[in-house]
Design a protein around this motif. Structure first.
Motif, short mmCIF file in Angstrom:
data_model
loop_
_atom_site.label_atom_id
_atom_site.label_comp_id
_atom_site.label_asym_id
_atom_site.label_seq_id
_atom_site.Cartn_x
_atom_site.Cartn_y
_atom_site.Cartn_z
N UNK A 34 0.83 -1.20 0.00
CA UNK A 34 0.00 0.00 0.00
C UNK A 34 0.87 1.26 0.00
N UNK A 35 1.99 1.20 0.72
CA UNK A 35 2.89 2.34 0.76
C UNK A 35 3.48 2.61 -0.62
N UNK A 36 3.92 1.57 -1.30
CA UNK A 36 4.50 1.74 -2.63
C UNK A 36 3.50 2.37 -3.60
N UNK A 37 2.22 2.02 -3.42
CA UNK A 37 1.21 2.59 -4.31
C UNK A 37 0.97 4.07 -4.03
N UNK A 38 1.36 4.53 -2.83
CA UNK A 38 1.17 5.94 -2.48
C UNK A 38 2.42 6.79 -2.68
#
Length: 620
Positions: free
Chosen positions: A167-171
């Motif tokens: 989820x962090x990588x997507x943000x």
């Protein structure tokens, strides 16, 4: 339609934009080959979060790692309780066994001395052994249950960990990925998280077992003989000194190992993804040489780490054996003087072994923790990276206006630069009404693709604004904004799966007839049906079972299915032959009908039908 503006920063800024940035996320495989020694370094040449020699915050990292276990408190408490029971049953065994040995020894000695009625009480010994067997079975059962529950806890925790990272990588903004090899990011997501998983599963219950074993062994030893207990305790300072000396040096070697492993993964990923370019330019020798260099560094770091990790057991065993000899000598003397029963001496030796085992385990756990903290720091560095600015609400008035808009685009005095204090674009303005085609031309590094990336909000503006349908793109959710664009790139990004799946990537929930209609509109339906399995044809790695033109037609079919407001074509025909270009161009012209289109191209044939041609040089 109008365009205007200027640039600051000169050729240096322009070159950076074109070579290092302008191609993302549309970078060619060949572009990745020129990273050199400074690969993955940000401004000023500093590393991008690679591990340093020492932990930045060991306690803070450990505290954050423990925080991921909080949702599983009941299960962890159960693990602790079962570990205590398993260890307690195990600790009770030696003293019970010692009682049977004492009975056996005393009976044998009495018979040897010829005492009347002397005999070995085998019935009592059998009863003791049965009780001992029951204790050991209970200990094994609780031990198995402990590992079973702990495995579930560790896997759930790591699942949460990986989900948080994904989820962090997507943000994260696109700029985060610009200077980082994919292999380095994958190393943090896969290798480092696996290191954490192994530690959670193996070390947590072992720590509890070690503490209980240590406390239980000390209590039982004191109950047998305080003098022998002093002999056993006298070896503790040597364990502590050895553990401290070894652990002090272990972390820097483990951090160096993880660092070089990430570099090696990045290099291998580059070489395989850019394999055609490697072969075409005869880069094999240089690639192998670079691999050997990084692999050599990894070998040296891993060897040192494993050497430090491996030396701890021989050192601990040496100290353990010295203690064993001292206890055997003193205990034997006490047994000879009849101040201590032989069975108690035997039990004490077993407890001494149990006493040193948790100390050795603790030393090993401390060694493992060094590696785990190094891995955790690297993962937390990703989780702590600055994210994209907060998204606008999906139900806002701006979103409603945008969805009802026609898709005209305006750049109003925009300013942008990749580095602080350097602007690639300054005051650039242009207008593209719905249905018109804007061709963007210019030398490499002029900022053509950067302009498109700004339109899709892959980067944030330094000044000015961009509107689509009269709405500032910063007032829109990124997902809603980007779904309104269709992209056909020079690099035909196709994914593992069937041809149907790849076309359907253009819109969620697409029906079969819509997929076929999109393929027909892109002039792809004919060649798809000629394939042995038609739309169910599986694409192999990099879709090499299709020609370049066929792959390009599939990306156009995907764009047809998406039915976007705005179309972006980035050198879409530059990698196909002239005959195939004619087919691709017909599909593109049909796709562009009634849509605002931005066409990045070098060929005159690609842009001669454009309503407006923007010539960019150094960002303006």
């Amino acid at each position: 339609m109008s365009a205007g503006g200027n640039t600051k920063g000169g050729a240096g800024a322009s070159g950076q934009a074109g070579d290092a940035r302008d191609g993302n996320p549309m970078a060619r495989p060949g572009q990745m080959l020129g990273r050199g020694p400074g690969a993955g370094r940000g401004p000023g040449g500093h590393g991008f979060g690679m591990p340093t020699e020492k932990a930045k915050n060991f306690k803070g990292t450990l505290r954050r790692l423990v925080g991921y276990l909080k949702p599983h408190r009941p299960a962890i408490l159960l693990v602790f309780a079962m570990a205590v029971l398993s260890t307690a049953f195990s600790v009770a065994g030696p003293k019970i066994l010692g009682a049977s040995i004492t009975i056996l020894f005393e009976g044998a000695m009495a018979r040897m001395r010829g005492l009347p009625g002397a005999a070995i009480d085998f019935a009592r010994i059998g009863s003791i052994l049965l009780r001992l067997l029951g204790l050991y079975l209970l200990s094994a059962g609780f031990g198995y249950a402990t590992q079973l529950v702990m495995a579930r806890v560790s896997q759930k925790t790591v699942y949460s960990f990986r989900k948080a990272i994904d989820e962090k990588l997507s943000r994260l903004p696109l700029s985060y990925f610009d200077g980082r090899p994919h292999g380095e990011i994958l190393s943090r997501v896969a290798n480092d998280v696996d290191t954490i998983a192994n530690t959670l599963q193996q070390s947590l219950a072992q720590m509890v077992t070690s503490v209980v074993t240590l406390a239980g062994s000390v209590a039982m030893m004191l109950s047998i003989s305080w003098k022998l207990s002093l002999v056993a305790v006298a070896t503790l300072p040597f364990y502590a000194l050895a553990t401290a000396a070894i652990a002090k040096n272990s972390q820097r070697f483990y951090k160096s190992q993880q660092k070089h492993l990430g570099e090696l993964n990045g290099h291998v990923e580059e070489m395989y993804s850019g394999h055609p370019v490697v072969k075409a330019f005869g880069y094999e020798r240089a690639s192998v040489a670079r691999f050997d260099e990084v692999n050599g560094k990894l070998y040296a770091a891993a060897w040192k780490a494993q050497f430090v990790s491996g030396i701890i057991m021989p050192v601990m065993n040496f100290i353990n054996n010295v203690g064993y000899v001292l206890i055997a000598v003193v205990g034997g003397a006490m047994a000879a003087k009849r101040t201590l029963a032989l069975g108690d001496v035997q039990a004490f030796i077993q407890y001494a072994r149990q006493f040193t085992q948790p100390i050795i385990q603790t030393a090993n756990i401390a060694n493992v923790l060094q590696s785990t903290m190094a891995a955790s720091e690297r993962v937390f560095e990703v989780l702590d990276e600055e994210e994209e600015s907060p998204d606008a609400p999906a139900d806002s008035e701006a979103a409603a206006i945008f969805q009802a808009s026609r898709g005209d685009v305006r750049f109003e005095g925009i300013s942008f630069g990749y580095g602080e204090g350097r602007l690639l674009m300054d005051g650039l303005s242009l207008e593209a009404p719905r249905g018109e085609t804007v061709a963007i031309v210019g030398p490499t590094g002029a900022g053509k693709t950067t302009l498109v990336n700004l339109l899709m909000r892959f980067y944030e503006l330094k000044g000015g604004r961009i509107t689509v349908g009269g709405v500032d793109i910063r007032d829109l959710p990124r997902g809603l904004l980007r779904r309104s664009f269709g992209m056909v790139l020079q690099d035909t990004w196709l994914f593992g799966g069937t041809i149907r799946d790849n076309i359907a990537y253009g819109r969620d929930g697409a029906m079969e007839e819509e997929i076929v209609a999109a393929a027909a509109a892109a002039h792809a339906d004919h060649f798809i049906r000629v394939l042995p399995r038609g739309y169910d044809t599986e694409l192999n790695e990099d879709a090499t079972n299709l020609s370049q033109g066929q792959k390009q037609l599939l990306t156009i079919a995907r764009a047809f299915l998406a039915d976007p407001k705005v179309l972006i074509l980035d050198e879409a025909t530059s990698s196909v032959d002239t005959r195939t270009e004619t087919v691709v161009r017909k599909a593109m012209e049909r796709l562009m009908e009634g849509r605002t289109s931005f066409v990045i191209a070098h060929r005159l044939s690609t842009i001669r039908e454009a309503d407006m041609i923007i010539v960019m040089d150094k960002g303006g």
